[in-house]
Design an enzyme around this catalytic site. Sequence first.
Site, PDB file in Angstrom:
ATOM      1  N   ASP A   1      40.533  80.807  27.992  1.00 15.46           N
ATOM      2  CA  ASP A   1      40.206  82.044  28.698  1.00 15.46           C
ATOM      3  C   ASP A   1      38.698  82.249  28.666  1.00 15.46           C
ATOM      4  O   ASP A   1      38.066  81.993  27.637  1.00 15.46           O
ATOM      5  CB  ASP A   1      40.912  83.243  28.016  1.00 15.46           C
ATOM      6  N   ASN A   2      38.119  82.691  29.779  1.00 17.35           N
ATOM      7  CA  ASN A   2      36.676  82.983  29.767  1.00 17.35           C
ATOM      8  C   ASN A   2      36.400  84.461  29.497  1.00 17.35           C
ATOM      9  O   ASN A   2      35.249  84.885  29.500  1.00 17.35           O
ATOM     10  CB  ASN A   2      36.013  82.551  31.086  1.00 17.35           C
TER      11      ASN A   2
ATOM     12  N   ILE B   1      41.221  68.846  26.423  1.00 10.64           N
ATOM     13  CA  ILE B   1      41.994  69.240  25.241  1.00 10.64           C
ATOM     14  C   ILE B   1      42.331  67.961  24.486  1.00 10.64           C
ATOM     15  O   ILE B   1      42.840  67.000  25.081  1.00 10.64           O
ATOM     16  CB  ILE B   1      43.311  69.956  25.648  1.00 10.64           C
TER      17      ILE B   1
ATOM     18  N   TYR C   1      41.790  86.943  46.945  1.00 14.07           N
ATOM     19  CA  TYR C   1      42.908  86.688  46.027  1.00 14.07           C
ATOM     20  C   TYR C   1      44.047  85.977  46.745  1.00 14.07           C
ATOM     21  O   TYR C   1      44.577  84.967  46.278  1.00 14.07           O
ATOM     22  CB  TYR C   1      43.384  88.021  45.452  1.00 14.07           C
TER      23      TYR C   1
ATOM     24  N   LYS D   1      45.174  82.049  45.990  1.00 13.55           N
ATOM     25  CA  LYS D   1      46.502  81.682  45.481  1.00 13.55           C
ATOM     26  C   LYS D   1      47.251  80.795  46.478  1.00 13.55           C
ATOM     27  O   LYS D   1      48.018  79.921  46.077  1.00 13.55           O
ATOM     28  CB  LYS D   1      47.315  82.943  45.169  1.00 13.55           C
TER      29      LYS D   1
ATOM     30  N   TYR E   1      49.402  67.723  44.312  1.00 15.75           N
ATOM     31  CA  TYR E   1      49.502  66.927  43.074  1.00 15.75           C
ATOM     32  C   TYR E   1      50.951  66.524  42.812  1.00 15.75           C
ATOM     33  O   TYR E   1      51.224  65.455  42.290  1.00 15.75           O
ATOM     34  CB  TYR E   1      48.898  67.679  41.884  1.00 15.75           C
TER      35      TYR E   1
ATOM     36  N   ARG F   1      45.207  99.274  38.220  1.00 18.73           N
ATOM     37  CA  ARG F   1      46.494  99.172  38.913  1.00 18.73           C
ATOM     38  C   ARG F   1      47.324 100.426  38.675  1.00 18.73           C
ATOM     39  O   ARG F   1      47.047 101.223  37.792  1.00 18.73           O
ATOM     40  CB  ARG F   1      47.233  97.906  38.486  1.00 18.73           C
TER      41      ARG F   1
END
Length: 310
Positions: free
Chosen positions: A31-32, A63, A145, A149, A159, A186
């Site tokens: 996570d940034n 990783i 957004y 997506k 892929y 929200r």
Amino acid sequence: MRAVVAGAAGFIGSHLVDRMLEMGWEVVGVDNLLTGSRANLAHLAGHPRFRLVEQDVCRPVEILGPVDRVLHLASAASPVDFSRFPVEILMAGTVGTRNLLELAAAKGARFLLASTSEVYGDPLVHPQPEDYRGNVDPTGPRGCYDEAKRCAEAFTMAYHRTRGVETRIVRIFNTYGPRTRVDDGRVVPNFVLQALRQQPLTVYGDGSQTRSLCYVDDLVSGLLAALESPEPMPFNLGTEQEITVLELARLVRQLSGSTSEITFRPLPPGDPLRRRPDLSRARTLLGWEPRVSLQEGLRRTLDHFRSVLS
Ligand code: UDP
């Protein structure tokens, strides 16, 4: 089972990490912290099967060791973020998706994309089944957004079809519960916080627009069911219980015992009028069904925010 969860410090990501750890999995969170928060994972400090890597998925994700599952939940996702972070959202959906698919390919891991009901835009078909192709405005305020997506789904299928990666896609409808940001913007966190602070509940437009709200624990069960299913085509996840925004404001006020007024503000441009998933596919192929009623979920959310505010 060893999973990499991108977006682990976010609202849904952190609940998903909790569930995976309960199931005995090992989890590496990535996570940034753009909209995620370390506070969402604070209870896992020192957990032997969890660690958090602070990095942007727009840089290659490396990783060490084997990985069985890669889940991509990393994106700012509140409509208020669409004007604050449009480029970051586009990057996370495109470059970030590609980087995480590369990680899955390199590790021979299964990949899950957290997509969104926003791929349907302001829908002309109601309720929305997975084969509805949507009504999206690419240049509108939600375009960053929605199109990110949609591109993420296209990357995932590419892929799957040509790079031999086992992939899964879920389209997440409105989800609520503990750990949304206090300034998330929200509708549920706004109404809950306004009610608890005895401030006016801000209904945008006349409040006749609808949403279907899923409690986060149910959503996490659906995510894992889709992840462990053999089915690469998208699943809608959400609830079929549709409610107008004005009814929701009244319900939150009643459940919280608040005396807040309801006030009306202009409807933001591009705000979809109706949204409700057709869940037939998830019900049939995953045997999954949301269980927590809106009343019960809102009670739990109110309890959480009461403790945050106290
Ligand atoms: N909304 C509202 N008041 C608020 C926040 C949101 O009336 O304080 C409305 C918003 O206009 C939309 C619905 O609630 O019609 C759901 O908004 P949210 O930002 O939760 O997510 P969306 O479903 O629009 O992506």
